[in-house]
Enzyme design. Structure first.
Site, PDB file in Angstrom:
ATOM      1  N   GLY A  35      13.278 -17.897 -52.382  1.00 45.18           N
ATOM      2  CA  GLY A  35      14.192 -17.046 -51.643  1.00 45.18           C
ATOM      3  C   GLY A  35      13.622 -16.588 -50.319  1.00 45.18           C
ATOM      4  O   GLY A  35      14.329 -16.537 -49.307  1.00 45.18           O
ATOM      5  N   GLY A  40      11.894 -22.865 -57.201  1.00 42.64           N
ATOM      6  CA  GLY A  40      11.286 -23.243 -58.473  1.00 42.64           C
ATOM      7  C   GLY A  40      11.753 -24.571 -59.011  1.00 42.64           C
ATOM      8  O   GLY A  40      10.957 -25.363 -59.538  1.00 42.64           O
ATOM      9  N   LYS A  95      25.248 -22.753 -55.866  1.00 42.74           N
ATOM     10  CA  LYS A  95      26.187 -21.965 -55.081  1.00 42.74           C
ATOM     11  C   LYS A  95      25.973 -22.122 -53.581  1.00 42.74           C
ATOM     12  O   LYS A  95      24.882 -21.883 -53.074  1.00 42.74           O
ATOM     13  CB  LYS A  95      26.078 -20.485 -55.453  1.00 42.74           C
ATOM     14  N   ARG A 112       0.666 -19.797 -59.476  1.00 40.62           N
ATOM     15  CA  ARG A 112       0.759 -18.657 -58.557  1.00 40.62           C
ATOM     16  C   ARG A 112      -0.500 -17.782 -58.617  1.00 40.62           C
ATOM     17  O   ARG A 112      -0.923 -17.225 -57.607  1.00 40.62           O
ATOM     18  CB  ARG A 112       1.985 -17.814 -58.890  1.00 40.62           C
TER      19      ARG A 112
END
Length: 418
Positions: free
Chosen positions: A387, A364, A211, A45
């Site tokens: 996200g 990730g 989820k 990053r």
């Protein structure tokens, strides 16, 4: 009202070089990187922000970098200092990097005032201040006092309405400065925007993870766009439950069964679920496993991965695709016995990329999987924002992008609030 296209937001190249020379540029990076033994364990990053930082340095800007690291909860935690990041960054950019163990206040203002052209200053972890995650306008205004322009280079933070991602760029615009996307964010928008606007066909999406509740929006947003949507990971268990199947002791979300049932009805044959599973008595290293049909899971079983038949089915779906988006593992891939499905998708996506498909990896775990398989160089794009990329694909507004300056004729061009 229809949202402006992603290309409507200004990028760093839209700022005239004369406005950058000597200017203080607040650069919001995403240096939320893993640390090990006091150093940076994975600098990816950091490395991907270097072109933007070097460009600003060469333009004669005074570059002040803000970033978070971890979740310190609005208090100082020494193990989450950005000091090791400063050491790493200093070896990558074309300028000395100074680190200031402060995030706001007079000390920061004095340090910024003393900067020379072409210099870089990294401030301490923004999340050491409670006002950061609360989106405190006073904190944003404090930063804007010394910032002439703002550059968003932390795509992974763009879906957060925090002081440094949303409040600061708006405050900079109000005082007449520009708030623009850096090169990394511009690349993310170009690639993801292409998928949203005009994907090559067939278009395949692979969604995994634990989820279904966290990815319902993206599943429902992608369904009308894709030709095939493959679902793996523990979220598939909720679909099994909705279909009346046994899931044993596996993780499942019973309160989302009705949603899963609706998705099944809406998707029809475009939705591919696992047809077999790798099960065991527990999800632990060294445990004995079995491969069973999804209808043969017992009350004592826990599902840890998709089975080999499913892995072949998913690979076949990927081999025909011209566009692939993948977010989330197919199982508990950190344990070797449950890594087969995720590895198969990694290899299948990479093979499609090598054959000319556009392959976008986000999240990730998915990124770790392609790197573990040694195929990261065969995919088109590895997103730095799991996200944020999911929210973008789901059609949600990202506060960090909404706060940026708009190009003339497509939004606010000089600092008026949208």
């Amino acid at each position: 009202m229809k949202r402006p296209p992603l290309s409507a937001r200004k990028t760093l190249r839209d700022i005239d070089a004369d406005r950058l020379r000597g200017a203080v540029v607040a650069l919001r990076a995403d240096f939320n990187v893993p640390l090990d033994a006091g150093g940076v364990a994975d600098a990816t990053r950091i490395e991907r922000t270097v072109p933007t930082i070097d460009y600003l340095v060469a333009a004669g800007s005074r570059v002040v970098i803000l970033s978070h690291l971890g979740r310190p909860g609005g208090r100082v935690r020494s193990e989450l200092t950005l000091s090791p990041v400063a050491d790493c960054l200093g070896g990558l950019v074309e300028a000395p990097v100074a680190f200031l163990p402060h995030t706001a206040g007079d000390t920061v203002r004095d340090a910024v005032a003393g900067m020379v052209r072409g210099s870089v200053l990294l401030l301490e972890n923004t999340r050491f201040l409670p006002g950061e995650t609360e989106g405190d306008p006073a904190l944003a205004a404090e930063w804007a006092r010394w910032a002439d322009h703002f550059v968003l280079e932390g795509f992974g933070t763009a879906h957060r309405a925090h002081a440094s991602t949303d409040g600061l760029p708006r405050a900079v615009k109000r005082k007449g400065g520009e708030a623009v996307a850096g090169f990394l964010v511009a690349e993310e928008l170009e690639v993801l925007g292409g998928v949203l606007d005009d994907p090559g066909r067939p278009f395949a999406a692979v969604i995994g993870g634990a989820k279904i509740s966290g990815k319902i929006d993206v599943i429902e947003a992608l369904l009308p766009r894709v030709d095939v949507l493959m679902v793996g990971g523990a979220m598939a268990n909720t679909f099994f439950l909705a279909m009346g199947m046994e899931t044993g002791t596996s993780f499942v979300e019973p309160h989302k069964a009705a949603v899963a049932r609706r998705i099944l009805e809406d998707a029809g044959p475009r939705l591919l679920l696992p047809v077999d599973c790798v099960v065991a008595a527990s999800l632990a290293p060294g445990v004995e496993t079995r491969c069973v049909d999804r209808t043969a899971v017992t009350t004592e079983d826990v599902i840890g991965d998709v089975g080999p038949v499913t892995a072949d089915l998913f690979q076949a779906g990927l081999s025909d695709a011209s566009t692939i988006v993948w977010n989330g593992p197919m199982g508990v891939f950190e344990i070797d016995a449950f890594a087969g499905g995720t590895h198969a998708v990694s290899v299948g996506a990479a093979a499609a990329g090598e054959a000319g498909a556009t392959v976008i990896i986000g999240g990730g775990d998915s990124v770790a999987a392609v790197r573990s398989a040694g195929v990261e160089n065969l995919v088109t794009h590895i997103s730095t924002g799991g996200g944020a990329s999911l929210d973008l694909l789901a059609g949600k507004a990202l506060p960090g992008l909404e706060a940026l300056s708009g190009r003339a004729g497509a939004g606010d061009s000089r600092g008026t609030e949208a």
